[in-house]
Motif scaffolding. Structure first.
Motif, PDB file in Angstrom:
ATOM      1  N   VAL A 147       0.744  -1.374   0.107  1.00 17.47           N
ATOM      2  CA  VAL A 147       0.393  -0.053   0.161  1.00 17.47           C
ATOM      3  C   VAL A 147       1.324   1.358   0.261  1.00 17.47           C
ATOM      4  N   ASP A 148       0.854   2.270  -1.242  1.00 22.43           N
ATOM      5  CA  ASP A 148       1.255   3.286  -0.829  1.00 22.43           C
ATOM      6  C   ASP A 148       0.405   4.242  -0.411  1.00 22.43           C
ATOM      7  N   PHE A 149       1.116   5.183   0.119  1.00 17.62           N
ATOM      8  CA  PHE A 149      -0.627   5.806   1.344  1.00 17.62           C
ATOM      9  C   PHE A 149       0.046   6.990   0.866  1.00 17.62           C
ATOM     10  N   GLU A 150       0.921   7.816   0.394  1.00 15.78           N
ATOM     11  CA  GLU A 150       0.578   9.275  -0.704  1.00 15.78           C
ATOM     12  C   GLU A 150       0.533   8.982  -1.435  1.00 15.78           C
ATOM     13  N   LYS A 151       0.875   7.665  -3.110  1.00 14.04           N
ATOM     14  CA  LYS A 151      -0.189   7.686  -4.081  1.00 14.04           C
ATOM     15  C   LYS A 151      -1.087   7.092  -4.511  1.00 14.04           C
ATOM     16  N   LYS A 152      -1.849   6.475  -3.044  1.00 13.23           N
ATOM     17  CA  LYS A 152      -2.985   6.170  -3.010  1.00 13.23           C
ATOM     18  C   LYS A 152      -2.867   4.970  -3.698  1.00 13.23           C
ATOM     19  N   GLU A 153      -1.841   4.005  -4.084  1.00 11.56           N
ATOM     20  CA  GLU A 153      -1.349   3.446  -5.190  1.00 11.56           C
ATOM     21  C   GLU A 153      -1.614   1.399  -4.142  1.00 11.56           C
ATOM     22  N   VAL A 154      -2.599   0.483  -4.236  1.00 11.59           N
ATOM     23  CA  VAL A 154      -2.052  -0.888  -3.838  1.00 11.59           C
ATOM     24  C   VAL A 154      -1.723  -2.046  -5.159  1.00 11.59           C
ATOM     25  N   GLN A 155      -1.216  -2.652  -3.924  1.00  8.92           N
ATOM     26  CA  GLN A 155      -0.854  -3.621  -5.417  1.00  8.92           C
ATOM     27  C   GLN A 155      -0.586  -4.991  -4.611  1.00  8.92           C
ATOM     28  N   LEU A 156      -0.877  -6.595  -4.992  1.00  8.12           N
ATOM     29  CA  LEU A 156      -1.111  -7.794  -4.317  1.00  8.12           C
ATOM     30  C   LEU A 156       0.122  -8.834  -5.392  1.00  8.12           C
ATOM     31  N   ASN A 157       1.171  -9.400  -4.374  1.00 12.36           N
ATOM     32  CA  ASN A 157       2.201 -10.065  -5.003  1.00 12.36           C
ATOM     33  C   ASN A 157       2.648  -9.210  -6.399  1.00 12.36           C
ATOM     34  N   GLY A 158       2.895  -7.923  -6.811  1.00 10.53           N
ATOM     35  CA  GLY A 158       3.504  -7.292  -7.684  1.00 10.53           C
ATOM     36  C   GLY A 158       2.893  -6.476  -8.790  1.00 10.53           C
ATOM     37  N   GLU A 159       1.170  -6.968  -8.031  1.00 11.61           N
ATOM     38  CA  GLU A 159       0.281  -6.290  -9.536  1.00 11.61           C
ATOM     39  C   GLU A 159      -0.579  -5.451  -9.142  1.00 11.61           C
ATOM     40  N   SER A 160      -1.091  -4.326  -9.518  1.00 11.30           N
ATOM     41  CA  SER A 160      -2.012  -2.889  -9.377  1.00 11.30           C
ATOM     42  C   SER A 160      -3.116  -3.790  -9.399  1.00 11.30           C
ATOM     43  N   ILE A 161      -3.777  -3.531  -8.053  1.00 11.60           N
ATOM     44  CA  ILE A 161      -5.723  -3.878  -7.911  1.00 11.60           C
ATOM     45  C   ILE A 161      -6.225  -2.719  -8.271  1.00 11.60           C
ATOM     46  N   SER A 162      -7.553  -2.490  -8.897  1.00  9.64           N
ATOM     47  CA  SER A 162      -8.090  -1.786  -8.696  1.00  9.64           C
ATOM     48  C   SER A 162      -9.592  -1.109  -8.437  1.00  9.64           C
ATOM     49  N   LEU A 163      -9.728  -0.627  -7.307  1.00  9.87           N
ATOM     50  CA  LEU A 163     -10.267   0.062  -6.776  1.00  9.87           C
ATOM     51  C   LEU A 163     -11.345   0.890  -6.108  1.00  9.87           C
ATOM     52  N   THR A 164     -12.329   0.356  -6.423  1.00  8.19           N
ATOM     53  CA  THR A 164     -13.028   2.375  -6.316  1.00  8.19           C
ATOM     54  C   THR A 164     -12.691   3.245  -5.095  1.00  8.19           C
ATOM     55  N   PRO A 165     -12.796   4.309  -4.847  1.00  6.19           N
ATOM     56  CA  PRO A 165     -12.754   5.523  -4.148  1.00  6.19           C
ATOM     57  C   PRO A 165     -13.215   4.824  -2.727  1.00  6.19           C
ATOM     58  N   LYS A 166     -14.404   4.696  -2.427  1.00  9.82           N
ATOM     59  CA  LYS A 166     -14.771   3.193  -1.544  1.00  9.82           C
ATOM     60  C   LYS A 166     -13.719   2.847  -0.684  1.00  9.82           C
ATOM     61  N   GLU A 167     -13.649   2.264  -1.392  1.00 14.57           N
ATOM     62  CA  GLU A 167     -13.108   0.644  -1.114  1.00 14.57           C
ATOM     63  C   GLU A 167     -11.728   1.189  -1.150  1.00 14.57           C
ATOM     64  N   LEU A 168     -10.835   1.905  -1.295  1.00 15.00           N
ATOM     65  CA  LEU A 168      -9.128   2.865  -0.926  1.00 15.00           C
ATOM     66  C   LEU A 168      -8.896   3.438   0.075  1.00 15.00           C
ATOM     67  N   GLY A 169     -10.670   4.217   0.523  1.00 10.59           N
ATOM     68  CA  GLY A 169     -10.510   4.501   1.530  1.00 10.59           C
ATOM     69  C   GLY A 169     -10.510   4.140   2.566  1.00 10.59           C
ATOM     70  N   LEU A 170     -12.039   2.768   2.601  1.00 11.12           N
ATOM     71  CA  LEU A 170     -11.579   2.277   3.795  1.00 11.12           C
ATOM     72  C   LEU A 170     -10.235   1.521   3.650  1.00 11.12           C
ATOM     73  N   LEU A 171      -9.564   0.975   2.853  1.00 10.67           N
ATOM     74  CA  LEU A 171      -8.182   0.305   3.766  1.00 10.67           C
ATOM     75  C   LEU A 171      -7.254   1.362   3.806  1.00 10.67           C
ATOM     76  N   ILE A 172      -7.456   2.453   3.285  1.00 10.39           N
ATOM     77  CA  ILE A 172      -5.893   3.415   3.439  1.00 10.39           C
ATOM     78  C   ILE A 172      -6.071   3.809   5.603  1.00 10.39           C
ATOM     79  N   LEU A 173      -7.898   4.263   5.465  1.00  9.44           N
ATOM     80  CA  LEU A 173      -7.763   4.343   7.208  1.00  9.44           C
ATOM     81  C   LEU A 173      -7.688   2.943   7.555  1.00  9.44           C
ATOM     82  N   LEU A 174      -7.794   1.904   7.752  1.00  5.22           N
ATOM     83  CA  LEU A 174      -7.935   1.117   8.458  1.00  5.22           C
ATOM     84  C   LEU A 174      -6.598   0.531   8.135  1.00  5.22           C
ATOM     85  N   ALA A 175      -5.620   0.327   6.940  1.00  2.00           N
ATOM     86  CA  ALA A 175      -3.962   0.602   6.882  1.00  2.00           C
ATOM     87  C   ALA A 175      -3.370   1.252   7.840  1.00  2.00           C
ATOM     88  N   GLY A 176      -3.432   2.435   8.072  1.00  2.00           N
ATOM     89  CA  GLY A 176      -2.941   3.507   8.142  1.00  2.00           C
ATOM     90  C   GLY A 176      -3.381   3.667   9.944  1.00  2.00           C
TER      91      GLY A 176
END
Length: 240
Positions: A147-176
Motif C-alpha cells: 500500500v502506497d499511502f501517498e500515491k494511493k496505490e495498492v498492489q497484490l503480489n506485484g500486480e496493481s489492484i483496481s479499487l473503487t474510491p470507497k474501497e481505497l478509502g477503507l483500506l487506507i484508513l484501516l491500514a493507516g
C-alpha cells in the motif's frame, strides 16, 4: 515567495463566520468557510489545508466528530472555537485530536496570534519529519499486499489492484491505523462523510468487495479482521 496559508473555517453562526473569515482574509490567509460538520469534512477531503478552525456545536456532524475524522488522516493544527466553557468539553476536544481550544467570545487579535503560533510549530514539524514521512509512504505486508499511502496505490503480489474510491478509502484508513478497531458507524461517517446510523449494511458490502479483491478469506483473514458486533480492524503483518 512564501505560500499562502490555507485555513478551513467550520462555523454555523453566519455572523461569527463572516467576521472571522473577513478578518483572516485581511491578515492574508486563504479561507474556506463551511457551515456544517459534513460540509467541513467534504471540504477537508477535497483540498489540502494548513490549519482548521472548528466550532463544536455544528449541524449534521458535530465538531468532536469532525476533529476525530480530520486527525485520522492529517496532522494539521486543529483549533476549536466554542461557546462551551466547561472543562469536560475542553478535555474531550483535546482528546479527539484538537491542538487548542478558545472560548467565545474571543478577540480576533488573540485568534491570529494562536494561528501564527500553531503554524510556526507545524512548519517546523514538517521540515523535521518530511523525509521520514516520504520514506514511510509505502508499506508491504505478508501475503503480498503493498500500500502506497501517498500515491494511493495498492498492489497484490506485484500486480496493481483496481479499487473503487470507497474501497481505497477503507483500506487506507484501516491500514493507516493497524489493529485499531473501527465501528461500522465510524467508517461510514469517515468514508461517506455522513453522520448516518443506517450505513452499516453499506460498509459491510464494501468491505466484502474489498476483501474479494485482496483475496482475503473472511474466516482466515490476513488483512481485514471482522470483530463481531463491533466492526473491523487491519491485522496485516508488515515486512521490511
Amino acid at each position: 515567495m512564501a505560500s499562502v496559508t490555507k485555513v478551513l473555517l467550520v462555523e454555523d453562526d453566519p455572523e461569527i463566520g463572516r467576521i472571522v473569515r473577513d478578518h483572516l482574509q485581511r491578515e492574508g490567509y486563504a479561507v474556506t468557510w463551511a457551515s456544517s460538520g459534513v460540509e467541513g469534512w467534504e471540504d477537508f477531503q477535497a483540498q489540502p489545508f494548513d490549519i482548521a478552525l472548528i466550532d463544536l456545536m455544528l449541524p449534521e456532524m458535530d465538531g468532536f466528530a469532525l476533529c476525530k475524522h480530520v486527525r485520522l488522516t492529517s496532522d494539521v493544527p486543529l483549533l476549536i472555537m466554542s461557546a462551551r466553557h466547561e472543562d469536560e468539553a475542553k478535555v474531550r476536544g483535546l482528546g479527539v485530536g484538537a491542538d487548542d481550544y478558545v472560548t467565545k467570545p474571543f478577540s480576533l487579535t488573540e485568534l491570529s496570534a494562536r494561528i501564527t503560533s500553531h503554524m510556526r510549530r507545524y512548519r517546523r514539524f514538517l521540515q523535521k519529519d518530511g523525509e521520514a514521512v516520504e520514506d514511510a509512504s509505502r508499506c508491504k505486508y505478508e501475503g503480498g499486499l503493498s500500500v502506497d499511502f501517498e500515491k494511493k496505490e495498492v498492489q497484490l503480489n506485484g500486480e496493481s489492484i483496481s479499487l473503487t474510491p470507497k474501497e481505497l478509502g477503507l483500506l487506507i484508513l484501516l491500514a493507516g491505523h493497524p489493529h485499531r478497531l473501527f465501528t461500522k458507524q465510524e467508517l461510514y461517517e469517515h468514508i461517506w462523510g455522513q453522520a448516518d446510523l443506517e450505513g452499516n449494511s453499506t460498509v459491510t458490502v464494501h468491505v466484502k468487495s474489498l476483501r474479494g479483491k485482496l483475496k482475503d478469506n473472511k474466516r482466515d483473514s490476513r488483512f481485514i479482521q471482522t470483530v463481531w458486533g463491533s466492526g473491523y480492524r487491519f491485522i496485516g503483518d508488515q515486512t521490511t
